[in-house]
Design an enzyme around this catalytic site. Structure first.
Site, PDB file in Angstrom:
ATOM      1  N   GLY A   1      -2.369   4.214  -4.259  1.00 50.40           N
ATOM      2  CA  GLY A   1      -2.305   2.960  -4.986  1.00 50.40           C
ATOM      3  C   GLY A   1      -1.300   3.003  -6.128  1.00 50.40           C
TER       4      GLY A   1
ATOM      5  N   ALA B   1       2.028   1.727  -4.902  1.00 49.55           N
ATOM      6  CA  ALA B   1       1.862   0.326  -4.509  1.00 49.55           C
ATOM      7  C   ALA B   1       1.877  -0.565  -5.743  1.00 49.55           C
ATOM      8  CB  ALA B   1       0.560   0.156  -3.735  1.00 49.55           C
TER       9      ALA B   1
ATOM     10  N   HIS C   1       0.837  -1.205   0.000  1.00 49.17           N
ATOM     11  CA  HIS C   1       0.000   0.000   0.000  1.00 49.17           C
ATOM     12  C   HIS C   1       0.865   1.245   0.000  1.00 49.17           C
ATOM     13  CE1 HIS C   1       0.287   2.067   3.924  1.00 49.17           C
ATOM     14  NE2 HIS C   1       0.650   0.888   4.402  1.00 49.17           N
ATOM     15  N   CYS C   2       0.263   2.352  -0.472  1.00 47.79           N
ATOM     16  CA  CYS C   2       0.909   3.662  -0.333  1.00 47.79           C
ATOM     17  C   CYS C   2      -0.184   4.609   0.145  1.00 47.79           C
ATOM     18  CB  CYS C   2       1.563   4.101  -1.643  1.00 47.79           C
ATOM     19  SG  CYS C   2       0.471   4.135  -3.072  1.00 47.79           S
ATOM     20  N   THR C   3      -0.324   5.784  -0.450  1.00 49.29           N
ATOM     21  CA  THR C   3      -1.420   6.658  -0.015  1.00 49.29           C
ATOM     22  C   THR C   3      -2.597   6.640  -0.990  1.00 49.29           C
ATOM     23  OG1 THR C   3      -0.274   8.512  -1.030  1.00 49.29           O
ATOM     24  CG2 THR C   3      -0.050   8.266   1.354  1.00 49.29           C
TER      25      THR C   3
END
Lengths: 246, 192
Positions: free
Chosen positions: A211, A214, A207-209
């Site tokens: 997608g 990610a 995950h990131c903030t």
């Protein structure tokens, strides 16, 4: 691609072949209309909106339509998922075209029309249904290739599922406010050089903030033999308390 | 490094013309071009990536691009910084050419360009305004959407028929006019 098909046509003897290189994205950007095909209207994962009055809609509409009379469209915007492909029809071409413009202005990127509106559908032999109108929208985004769903992700985040681990690829700055418990934090640009920190015997949910990163990290991991999936969702964390909005 | 790159530019330009435009979502049509043979390159994999950008992160300052065809297709990650030119040309789903150099074992983009499309011989280009006026005037031509069927089904230009890249033989006889002097216009998902 257009240039290849154009080449085939030339080879086939066609003498008058042109290519619209900018293609559909430029067409839409210029504010022009696009149309969904019959099969997609009948079966696709779309939000199909009947812009006519409830009375007309009850008397006959395209199956799976949600009835949202044009004058109430503004009030229903919150119910129409922003990522959904939306297909509209009316009995007035002008009204349908205006609705396309309205939705595009609101940030909907996939807005298409039924060719010829309701009359066109009927004329093309499309099925219709009648009876009480449907106003609830039930649309779920289908997961893209390599994506992990929010529910599966949460099972791992909560520790209920231990077959996967969570990889947080946000920057150090972003991650400093908090993150998922037990997540491994490796910023995207370091994933390639810090593979030793990522277990190979488990699935990796990245995950990131939003997608975007990610997705990139999951591809990088897959290239290195991992079973990696990415989460498309807006994520904000405070401590171990993370807000996931998909 | 800059000097080496300059030497390669004629080859890079030549190579870029060999590549046709209009990306597809199924497979990448591009390759990582090998550097010129006249000099011994430091990096055997070459100094330019061409292909479809599959991701860009402004936060992490990196671009992911798919290079190579078929089974050899792979995703590479290229870093960029404030000095990288044309970063705006790298957008997810669009074809790009990324010139890069190696720093600390990692590729760094120096220049990003949109991938140019090459028209087959005898084919001319048409722009949005002209196409729009022809459609509005119901001019006599056949409009072909050359994208995969799913994309066509989701949304297409008014009156367009679908012939995907590999479907010409199968579909053309029923869709294209018998008279080979009639105008055909093809489009897809755009070149850049």
């Amino acid at each position: 691609m257009s240039t290849k098909v154009a080449g085939s046509a030339i080879k086939d003897g066609y003498k008058n072949v042109r290519v619209y290189l900018q293609g559909q994205p430029a067409w839409i950007k210029a504010g022009n209309l696009v149309y969904a095909s019959k099969g997609n209207i009948a079966k696709g994962n779309i939000v199909l909106i009947d812009l006519r009055s409830k009375k007309k809609s009850a008397a006959g509409r395209i199956p799976r339509s949600v009835t949202i009379p044009y004058d109430t469209l503004d009030d229903r915007l919150d119910d129409i998922p922003i990522k959904a492909p939306v297909v509209l029809y009316s009995d007035s071409a002008e009204e349908a075209n205006e609705a396309v413009e309205d939705l595009r202005d609101e940030g909907y990127k996939k807005v298409a029309l039924v060719s010829g509106n309701y009359a066109g559908w009927v004329k093309a032999g499309g099925k219709t249904v009648k009876g009480p109108v449907v106003t609830d929208i039930n649309w779920k985004r289908k997961l893209g290739k390599g994506e992990v769903g929010k529910a599966d992700f949460l099972k791992v985040a909560s520790g209920a599922d231990t077959s996967a681990v969570i990889l947080d690829v946000r920057t150090k700055d972003e991650a400093s406010a908090g993150g998922f418990k037990n997540a491994i934090a490796v910023p995207l640009d370091q994933v390639g050089s810090r593979l030793a920190e990522i277990p190979k015997d488990k699935k990796i949910y990245v995950h990131c903030t939003t997608g975007a990163r990610a997705d990139m990290a999951a591809q990088e991991l897959k290239k290195n033999g991992y079973k990696a999936f990415y989460l498309v969702a807006n994520i904000e964390c405070e401590g171990n308390d993370c807000d996931i909005e998909d | 490094m800059k000097k080496t790159l300059t030497k390669f530019i004629p080859f890079i330009i030549m190579a870029s013309f060999l590549v046709t435009g209009c990306n597809q979502d199924t497979s990448s049509t591009t390759t990582a071009t090998k550097p010129a043979m006249s000099t011994k390159a430091k990096k055997p994999e070459g100094m330019v990536y061409k292909g479809k950008v599959v991701g860009k992160s402004n936060k992490a300052k990196s671009i992911s691009i798919v290079v190579g065809k078929g089974d050899k297709a792979k995703t590479v990650m290229v870093k960029f910084d404030d000095k990288t030119k044309g970063v705006e040309h790298a957008a997810k789903g669009h074809a790009s050419i990324i010139y890069y150099e190696m720093r600390d074992g990692q590729p760094w983009a120096t220049v990003v360009k949109p991938k140019l499309a090459k028209l087959p011989k005898g084919v001319t280009a048409i722009e949005t305004a002209e196409l729009k006026s022809m459609i509005d005037a119901k001019a006599d031509f056949t409009l072909i959407d050359a994208r995969p069927g799913k994309r066509y089904a989701a949304a297409h230009l008014p009156g367009a028929k679908n012939i995907g890249t590999k479907e010409y033989k199968k579909k053309a006889p029923s869709i294209l006019p018998k008279d080979k002097n009639k105008l055909l216009i093809m489009y897809c998902g755009g070149p850049t």
